[in-house]
Enzyme design. Structure first.
Site, short mmCIF file in Angstrom:
data_model
loop_
_atom_site.label_atom_id
_atom_site.label_comp_id
_atom_site.label_asym_id
_atom_site.label_seq_id
_atom_site.Cartn_x
_atom_site.Cartn_y
_atom_site.Cartn_z
N HIS A 1 35.67 -35.25 8.72
CA HIS A 1 34.96 -36.27 9.20
C HIS A 1 34.33 -35.95 10.54
O HIS A 1 34.47 -36.74 11.39
CB HIS A 1 36.04 -37.50 8.96
CG HIS A 1 35.22 -38.81 8.90
ND1 HIS A 1 35.21 -39.48 7.74
CD2 HIS A 1 34.24 -39.59 9.76
CE1 HIS A 1 34.58 -40.75 8.02
NE2 HIS A 1 34.04 -40.64 8.91
N ARG B 1 26.50 -34.76 13.72
CA ARG B 1 25.93 -35.20 14.94
C ARG B 1 24.50 -34.63 15.27
O ARG B 1 23.88 -35.59 15.78
CB ARG B 1 27.00 -34.80 15.99
CG ARG B 1 28.28 -35.72 15.98
CD ARG B 1 29.32 -34.96 16.75
NE ARG B 1 30.56 -35.72 16.95
CZ ARG B 1 31.58 -35.36 16.05
NH1 ARG B 1 31.39 -34.42 15.17
NH2 ARG B 1 32.55 -36.01 16.02
N SER C 1 24.44 -43.41 4.89
CA SER C 1 25.78 -43.93 4.99
C SER C 1 25.88 -45.40 4.71
O SER C 1 24.60 -46.12 4.78
CB SER C 1 26.13 -44.15 6.56
OG SER C 1 27.34 -45.20 6.87
N LYS D 1 33.90 -36.64 -0.58
CA LYS D 1 33.76 -36.26 0.79
C LYS D 1 34.97 -36.59 1.58
O LYS D 1 35.49 -37.61 1.53
CB LYS D 1 32.80 -36.99 1.60
CG LYS D 1 32.45 -36.51 2.81
CD LYS D 1 31.33 -37.23 3.61
CE LYS D 1 31.06 -37.01 5.13
NZ LYS D 1 31.86 -37.64 6.05
N THR E 1 33.79 -41.30 0.14
CA THR E 1 34.36 -40.83 1.48
C THR E 1 35.89 -41.21 1.11
O THR E 1 36.12 -42.26 1.28
CB THR E 1 33.78 -41.23 2.75
OG1 THR E 1 32.41 -40.72 2.94
CG2 THR E 1 34.87 -40.70 3.91
N VAL F 1 28.78 -27.21 12.22
CA VAL F 1 27.48 -26.45 12.02
C VAL F 1 26.46 -26.92 12.90
O VAL F 1 26.20 -27.89 13.11
CB VAL F 1 27.08 -26.59 10.56
CG1 VAL F 1 25.57 -25.76 10.58
CG2 VAL F 1 28.00 -26.23 9.65
N ARG F 2 26.33 -26.00 14.02
CA ARG F 2 25.25 -26.15 14.92
C ARG F 2 24.11 -24.99 15.03
O ARG F 2 23.35 -25.38 15.76
CB ARG F 2 26.07 -25.95 16.49
CG ARG F 2 27.10 -27.09 16.54
CD ARG F 2 26.62 -28.54 16.60
NE ARG F 2 27.73 -29.56 16.83
CZ ARG F 2 28.20 -30.30 15.72
NH1 ARG F 2 27.82 -29.98 14.34
NH2 ARG F 2 28.89 -31.08 15.77
N TYR G 1 32.26 -46.15 1.12
CA TYR G 1 33.81 -46.17 1.54
C TYR G 1 34.24 -47.48 0.47
O TYR G 1 33.45 -48.28 -0.33
CB TYR G 1 33.97 -46.95 2.69
CG TYR G 1 33.98 -45.98 3.93
CD1 TYR G 1 34.67 -44.97 4.17
CD2 TYR G 1 32.96 -46.43 4.94
CE1 TYR G 1 34.64 -44.10 5.26
CE2 TYR G 1 32.89 -45.42 5.99
CZ TYR G 1 33.71 -44.20 6.07
OH TYR G 1 33.64 -43.26 7.13
C1 LIG Z 1 28.32 -41.20 14.50
C2 LIG Z 1 28.93 -40.92 13.36
C3 LIG Z 1 28.98 -41.73 12.29
C4 LIG Z 1 29.48 -41.25 11.05
N1 LIG Z 1 29.52 -42.19 9.97
C5 LIG Z 1 30.03 -41.92 8.87
C6 LIG Z 1 30.17 -42.57 7.85
O1 LIG Z 1 29.75 -43.64 7.92
N2 LIG Z 1 30.91 -42.07 6.52
C7 LIG Z 1 31.18 -41.03 6.31
O2 LIG Z 1 31.64 -40.47 5.40
N3 LIG Z 1 31.24 -40.05 7.70
C8 LIG Z 1 30.76 -40.34 8.73
N4 LIG Z 1 30.75 -39.71 9.51
C9 LIG Z 1 31.22 -38.14 9.72
C10 LIG Z 1 29.85 -37.30 8.98
O3 LIG Z 1 29.58 -37.67 7.92
C11 LIG Z 1 30.24 -35.87 9.08
O4 LIG Z 1 31.50 -35.60 8.27
C12 LIG Z 1 30.71 -35.02 10.57
O5 LIG Z 1 29.86 -35.71 11.53
C13 LIG Z 1 30.34 -33.64 10.26
O6 LIG Z 1 30.74 -32.84 11.58
P1 LIG Z 1 29.62 -32.61 12.62
O7 LIG Z 1 29.03 -33.69 13.44
O8 LIG Z 1 30.38 -31.48 13.37
O9 LIG Z 1 28.40 -32.07 11.84
C14 LIG Z 1 30.20 -39.81 11.18
C15 LIG Z 1 30.01 -39.09 12.18
C16 LIG Z 1 29.62 -39.52 13.33
C17 LIG Z 1 29.32 -38.49 14.42
C1 LIG Z 2 31.87 -50.39 10.80
C2 LIG Z 2 32.63 -49.59 9.99
C3 LIG Z 2 33.03 -48.28 10.15
C4 LIG Z 2 32.01 -47.39 10.67
C5 LIG Z 2 32.41 -46.03 10.36
C6 LIG Z 2 31.48 -44.82 10.23
C7 LIG Z 2 32.17 -43.53 10.29
O1 LIG Z 2 32.63 -43.13 9.38
C8 LIG Z 2 32.41 -42.99 11.46
O2 LIG Z 2 32.90 -41.68 11.44
O3 LIG Z 2 32.36 -43.38 12.50
#
Ligand SMILES: Cc1cc2nc3c(=O)[nH]c(=O)nc-3n(C[C@H](O)[C@H](O)[C@H](O)COP(=O)(O)O)c2cc1C
Ligand SMILES: CCCCCCC(=O)C(=O)O
Length: 361
Positions: free
Chosen positions: A253, A308, A103, A229, A152, A287-288, A126
């Site tokens: 997301h 996650r 990220s 994405k 993204t 996906v788990r 981003y």
């Molecule tokens: C704690 C957390 C932080 C995330 N941060 C980002 C991020 O910085 N950029 C992004 O494109 N997606 C982010 N995502 C989304 C993940 O890339 C992904 O799309 C999503 O978690 C997939 O679903 P899943 O958690 O069911 O596997 C984040 C998700 C979580 C849970």
């Molecule tokens: C600090 C800026 C935003 C972080 C966001 C990360 C993310 O994409 C998420 O789903 O949480």
């Protein structure tokens, strides 16, 4: 033994507000639940008397070979759950032979992460209002050996995440997005009940005016493959291909953006059909277990990414936890491929799945 075991262990050690940040989705979390439920609407069609004495899960994307099609999706701030943060995640993913998408809000430097990586890394971005910040990151990613950029596109603003707003969630302690100028990130560290610091940061720093035409700016600055994405429709998949992107990640997301958006799995077939053979389509969302991965791969995903679950692995056991989580999911996938009579990823197509009786459209 399973991802849910890692989840249970992680919950015991992660701060409750951080837990809500990780586990939560937008608003009433309908899409978050839909992502998980979608897998249960498919059933597998096993073939028999095929030679499954060897099962091969290796896959290549953009010229790099991975031992598994199960990779790590970009998630922000790994130091919220482990002191070593993304450096440990990179070691764990490398040991499992998996792709790690880092990220832009990583809490360790790109160079430290690259130094620890044993397999491919991609950098997620981003679109910031301050384009010089993006340009600098693109240069550093190339110099550090990252293999692709993941832009993204589903977050012109951050989804309304009620859990974070109720908790007044902010990034605490000495955890920070160290790859970005601290001045740009100042807002992420303070909040009050009813507000989320990350949503306020995004409102201030993300460029919500970006359109397809702006992709040319990024294209000019890098020879790395560009992957979008957050694509959920055939229309946008076709536009992505027309604008010369090199890959697509079908994603909502993790249900954290538009609540009520289509489950990722339900969007996958139309995106694969629209992209055709032009670009690889990757997948994330819900996906788990190995059979979930098998279902998404059968519907046309080249790779599946987990959001996650690697954080659960990291919180539960650092690099070893990430490796264990990825290996477990890959072993489950290999087991399912053997029992489904399809020992190679190339054998996976839509004939592997059918709608659960009663769910046919
Ligand atoms: C704690 C957390 C932080 C995330 N941060 C980002 C991020 O910085 N950029 C992004 O494109 N997606 C982010 N995502 C989304 C993940 O890339 C992904 O799309 C999503 O978690 C997939 O679903 P899943 O958690 O069911 O596997 C984040 C998700 C979580 C849970
Ligand atoms: C600090 C800026 C935003 C972080 C966001 C990360 C993310 O994409 C998420 O789903 O949480």
């Amino acid at each position: 033994m399973t991802a849910s075991d890692y989840q249970r262990l992680a919950r015991e050690v992660v701060d409750p507000d951080v837990w809500d940040f990780i586990e939560g989705g937008a608003e009433s979390e309908r899409t978050l639940r839909a992502n998980l439920a979608a897998f249960d609407r498919f059933r597998l069609r096993p073939r028999v008397l095929t030679d499954v004495s060897t099962v091969d899960t290796a896959v290549s994307v953009f010229g790099t070979r991975y031992r598994t099609p199960v990779g790590v999706a970009p998630t922000a701030y790994h130091r919220l759950v482990d002191d070593e943060g993304e450096v440990a995640t990179a070691r764990g993913a490398g040991a499992a032979g998996a792709l790690f998408v880092v990220s832009v809000f990583a809490s360790r430097t790109l160079e430290d992460i690259a130094g620890a990586a044993g397999s491919g890394l991609w950098l997620h971005l981003y679109w910031f209002r301050r384009r010089e910040v993006m340009a600098g990151l693109v240069e550093r990613a190339a110099a550090a050996g990252f293999g692709a950029l993941v832009l993204t596109v589903d977050a012109p603003r951050i989804g309304r995440r009620w859990r974070d707003m109720r908790n007044g969630f902010a990034i605490g302690g000495d955890v920070a997005a160290v790859n970005i100028d601290a001045a740009v990130m100042a807002l992420t560290h303070h909040s009050d009940e009813g507000r989320s610091a990350i949503a306020e940061h995004a409102a201030e720093s993300f460029d919500a005016a970006v359109t397809w035409a702006d992709l040319a700016w990024l294209r000019q600055r890098t020879s790395l493959p560009i992957v979008l994405k957050g694509i959920l429709t055939a229309e946008d998949a076709a536009l992505a291909v027309a604008h010369g992107v090199d890959g697509i990640i079908v994603s909502n997301h993790g249900g954290r953006q538009l609540d009520g958006a289509v489950a990722s799995l339900d969007a996958l077939p139309e995106v694969v059909d629209a992209a055709g053979a032009a670009v690889p389509v990757l997948f994330d969302g819900g996906v788990r277990r190995g059979t979930d991965a098998l279902t998404a791969l059968a519907l046309g995903a080249r790779m599946v990414l987990l959001g996650r679950p690697p954080l659960w692995g990291l919180a539960a056991g650092g690099a070893d936890g990430v490796e264990g989580l990825l290996r477990t999911t890959t072993e489950e996938l290999a087991h399912a491929m053997a029992l489904a009579g399809r020992p190679r990823l190339a054998d996976l197509d839509r004939s592997v799945v059918r709608a659960r009786p009663g769910d046919e459209r």
